[in-house]
Design a protein around this motif. Structure first.
Motif, PDB file in Angstrom:
ATOM      1  N   LYS A 223       0.865  -1.194   0.000  1.00  0.00           N
ATOM      2  CA  LYS A 223       0.000   0.000   0.000  1.00  0.00           C
ATOM      3  C   LYS A 223       0.902   1.246   0.000  1.00  0.00           C
ATOM      4  O   LYS A 223       2.132   1.123   0.184  1.00  0.00           O
ATOM      5  CB  LYS A 223      -0.919  -0.041   1.226  1.00  0.00           C
ATOM      6  N   VAL A 243      11.261   9.662  -2.863  1.00  0.00           N
ATOM      7  CA  VAL A 243      10.751   9.154  -1.583  1.00  0.00           C
ATOM      8  C   VAL A 243      10.166  10.344  -0.831  1.00  0.00           C
ATOM      9  O   VAL A 243      10.788  11.403  -0.773  1.00  0.00           O
ATOM     10  CB  VAL A 243      11.912   8.539  -0.767  1.00  0.00           C
ATOM     11  N   ALA A 271       3.384   1.915  -7.893  1.00  0.00           N
ATOM     12  CA  ALA A 271       2.557   2.873  -7.146  1.00  0.00           C
ATOM     13  C   ALA A 271       1.850   2.109  -6.026  1.00  0.00           C
ATOM     14  O   ALA A 271       1.434   0.959  -6.218  1.00  0.00           O
ATOM     15  CB  ALA A 271       1.524   3.488  -8.085  1.00  0.00           C
ATOM     16  N   ASP A 335      12.880  -0.127  12.404  1.00  0.00           N
ATOM     17  CA  ASP A 335      13.527   0.751  13.386  1.00  0.00           C
ATOM     18  C   ASP A 335      12.491   1.408  14.301  1.00  0.00           C
ATOM     19  O   ASP A 335      12.824   1.893  15.378  1.00  0.00           O
ATOM     20  CB  ASP A 335      14.341   1.841  12.673  1.00  0.00           C
ATOM     21  N   LYS A 355      15.182   1.173   6.454  1.00  0.00           N
ATOM     22  CA  LYS A 355      15.948   1.869   5.417  1.00  0.00           C
ATOM     23  C   LYS A 355      17.352   2.302   5.853  1.00  0.00           C
ATOM     24  O   LYS A 355      18.153   2.730   5.025  1.00  0.00           O
ATOM     25  CB  LYS A 355      15.178   3.088   4.915  1.00  0.00           C
TER      26      LYS A 355
HETATM   27  N1  GTP Z   1      11.468   5.179   9.972  1.00  0.00           N
HETATM   28  C1  GTP Z   1      11.473   4.691   8.736  1.00  0.00           C
HETATM   29  N2  GTP Z   1      10.906   5.388   7.753  1.00  0.00           N
HETATM   30  C2  GTP Z   1      10.915   4.864   6.494  1.00  0.00           C
HETATM   31  C3  GTP Z   1      11.503   3.612   6.209  1.00  0.00           C
HETATM   32  N3  GTP Z   1      11.344   3.370   4.894  1.00  0.00           N
HETATM   33  C4  GTP Z   1      10.701   4.422   4.365  1.00  0.00           C
HETATM   34  N4  GTP Z   1      10.433   5.332   5.339  1.00  0.00           N
HETATM   35  C5  GTP Z   1       9.753   6.607   5.167  1.00  0.00           C
HETATM   36  O1  GTP Z   1       8.417   6.366   4.761  1.00  0.00           O
HETATM   37  C6  GTP Z   1       7.977   7.358   3.829  1.00  0.00           C
HETATM   38  C7  GTP Z   1       7.500   6.701   2.550  1.00  0.00           C
HETATM   39  O2  GTP Z   1       8.585   6.078   1.902  1.00  0.00           O
HETATM   40  P1  GTP Z   1       8.540   5.712   0.364  1.00  0.00           P
HETATM   41  O3  GTP Z   1       9.743   4.900   0.083  1.00  0.00           O
HETATM   42  O4  GTP Z   1       8.305   6.926  -0.464  1.00  0.00           O
HETATM   43  O5  GTP Z   1       7.236   4.808   0.360  1.00  0.00           O
HETATM   44  P2  GTP Z   1       6.467   4.176  -0.891  1.00  0.00           P
HETATM   45  O6  GTP Z   1       5.960   2.854  -0.447  1.00  0.00           O
HETATM   46  O7  GTP Z   1       7.303   4.213  -2.102  1.00  0.00           O
HETATM   47  O8  GTP Z   1       5.234   5.166  -1.002  1.00  0.00           O
HETATM   48  P3  GTP Z   1       4.322   5.489  -2.322  1.00  0.00           P
HETATM   49  O9  GTP Z   1       5.214   5.802  -3.451  1.00  0.00           O
HETATM   50  O10 GTP Z   1       3.516   6.661  -1.864  1.00  0.00           O
HETATM   51  O11 GTP Z   1       3.464   4.293  -2.559  1.00  0.00           O
HETATM   52  C8  GTP Z   1       9.167   8.272   3.627  1.00  0.00           C
HETATM   53  O12 GTP Z   1       9.035   9.380   4.460  1.00  0.00           O
HETATM   54  C9  GTP Z   1      10.354   7.426   4.055  1.00  0.00           C
HETATM   55  O13 GTP Z   1      11.435   8.210   4.523  1.00  0.00           O
HETATM   56  C10 GTP Z   1      12.097   2.899   7.305  1.00  0.00           C
HETATM   57  O14 GTP Z   1      12.653   1.810   7.154  1.00  0.00           O
HETATM   58  N5  GTP Z   1      12.042   3.488   8.537  1.00  0.00           N
END
Ligand code: GTP
Ligand code: MG
Length: 447
Positions: A223, A243, A271, A335, A355
């Motif tokens: 999602k 991101v 997406a 984390d 991450k």
């Molecule tokens: N604390 C934390 N935040 C994370 C981690 N991975 C991603 N985020 C945060 O979560 C948010 C969304 O990350 P994305 O990688 O853009 O997520 P996505 O699944 O691609 O989201 P969409 O493209 O909207 O579907 C960002 O603010 C990231 O910095 C993680 O392992 N730990």
């Protein structure tokens, strides 16, 4: 045999130690004599010589190797002129060949001649072509096996069996008054069923390994906001996708190629899948579902810092919907405080990830799946053309079995003949004479 002479630069058009100009056809030898001013060139001996331009100035010092037909790669007279590398010497020598009456070869023409002259079967020629373009060690390994003739042997065995069955059936039709041995139909059924099983097995193994030749597709789904793009960037080791904390950041699929172990992998970020009224996002989500459907391996992401919601459950339904895919469930954001209910995923391979760390565990899991699932000792079909031909042959063989049960041998023969045509197209087109030969050799009733 070719009644003209063709030529081309056979090596890559880049800097390198040597380049090769290849001449092939009826005047290949004479043109090589003219260019080198030699009175003769011994076949299959490396002969050091100069090649001269039309003012008798040397162009380059070369090694000439003459393969006298039919003992050459494609059965024609072939002369290879190995000159110094880079493109200049080779282009000047090629121009001299053209001035002396050769014409530029069409793409693949040397190998096409090998098939026409029965030096290679079609599948071997395809293996050469794909080997030139191979992008992984594993695919190169299969292609080398094909070159050696392993697929040809398997196809040949099936074809011989089918031709025997056909000729047997034809004889039974022609001599309907004769008493057939009681076990005739049983033997025929056994033979045909075995071919059907072999074809089915090879087809399944080949379809599962199509990715070996174009790259396996690995999709990252989940999602919105679970960290899909963050993971893509981490695996690729550069900031490929945007991101952001805003759900719905990625609108389109993003595909990048990388190598994992000995395999080429196409990694696709998608997406986030959710119910939305936004028209553009809706299209992006359709692409996400398509990426899931097209991939052999799926990284399904769930945010471990949040409770499962309806959007996550939609992803769970999706990954449960197709057993043929290899699924790795990744609990992201490890984390943060963990609140997700992991018991729902007990039947999946799961990995915790955040991450801030390198995705080594994910990489290893992918490598393990690729290694264990896609390594295979048997023969596989290496392209869509071969897979389609085998699938058509299989369908015909299955149809033929129905008519064997009802003893409608004309229809049985018809489907076996179609199966022979399809299976033969993998290696060499079917020749009706073959069936007649087999028929008269094995089933002459002394009349
Ligand atoms: N604390 C934390 N935040 C994370 C981690 N991975 C991603 N985020 C945060 O979560 C948010 C969304 O990350 P994305 O990688 O853009 O997520 P996505 O699944 O691609 O989201 P969409 O493209 O909207 O579907 C960002 O603010 C990231 O910095 C993680 O392992 N730990
Ligand atoms: Mg994203």
């Amino acid at each position: 045999m070719l009644n003209e002479t063709i030529c081309a630069i056979a090596s890559a058009s880049k800097e390198g130690a040597i380049s090769i100009v290849r001449l092939c056809g009826v005047e290949a030898y004479d043109i090589a004599l003219g260019l080198s001013k030699k009175s003769s060139i011994h076949p299959r001996v490396a002969t050091l010589s100069y090649i001269y331009d039309n003012c008798n100035n040397p162009i380059d010092s070369v090694i000439i190797i003459y393969f006298k037909g039919p003992n050459s790669f494609n059965g024609e007279d072939i002369v290879e002129l190995q000159c110094h590398g880079g493109v200049m010497s080779a282009s000047m020598i090629l121009n001299r060949c053209l001035e002396c009456g050769a014409r530029l070869a069409e793409p693949g023409e040397f190998t096409k001649l090998a098939v026409i002259n029965s030096k290679l079967t079609i599948d071997q020629a395809e293996a050469i072509n794909q080997l030139i373009l191979a992008n992984s060690e594993k695919s190169a390994k299969y292609l080398a096996k094909h070159l050696q003739g392993s697929l040809k042997k398997m196809v040949e065995e099936m074809r011989v069996s089918l031709i025997e069955a056909l000729s047997f059936s034809e004889v039974c039709i022609d001599y309907a008054d004769e008493d057939l041995p009681a076990d005739t139909i049983d033997r025929l059924r056994g033979k045909i069923s075995k071919i059907a099983d072999n074809l089915n097995y090879t087809l399944k193994a080949s379809v599962a390994r199509e990715g070996l030749f174009q790259g396996f597709k690995v999709s990252i789904i989940g999602k919105p906001n679970v960290g899909k793009s963050s993971l893509l960037n981490k695996i690729l080791n550069f900031e490929r996708a945007i991101v952001s904390p805003i759900a719905g950041t990625t609108r389109d699929t993003i595909e990048e190629q990388l190598k994992i172990g000995g395999f080429v992998v196409r990694l696709v970020d998608t997406a986030g899948i959710r119910n939305t009224q936004d028209e553009i996002e809706k299209i992006g989500i359709e692409y996400s579902i398509k990426a899931f459907n097209d991939s052999e391996i799926v990284l399904a992401l769930f945010d471990s810092s949040r409770e499962l919601d309806e959007e996550d459950r939609e992803i769970i339904r999706l990954i449960n919907s197709d057993e043929s895919k290899k699924i790795i469930v990744v609990f992201t954001k490890s984390d943060l405080e963990n609140v997700i209910d992991k018991t729902v995923f007990s039947n999946f391979n799961t990995i915790e990830y955040n991450k801030n760390e390198q995705p080594i565990e994910i990489y290893r899991a992918l490598e393990a799946i690729l290694d264990s699932s896609y390594d295979f000792e048997g023969d596989i079909l290496i392209n869509k053309r071969q897979i389609d031909a085998a699938r058509n042959a299989y369908n015909e063989v299955i149809s033929s079995l129905k008519f064997l049960e009802t003893l409608e041998l004309e229809f049985f023969s018809y489907h076996i003949k179609e199966a022979i045509i399809h299976i033969s197209s993998i290696t060499k087109p079917y020749d009706n004479e073959e069936m007649l030969d087999s028929m008269f050799k094995n089933f002459c009733l002394g009349k």
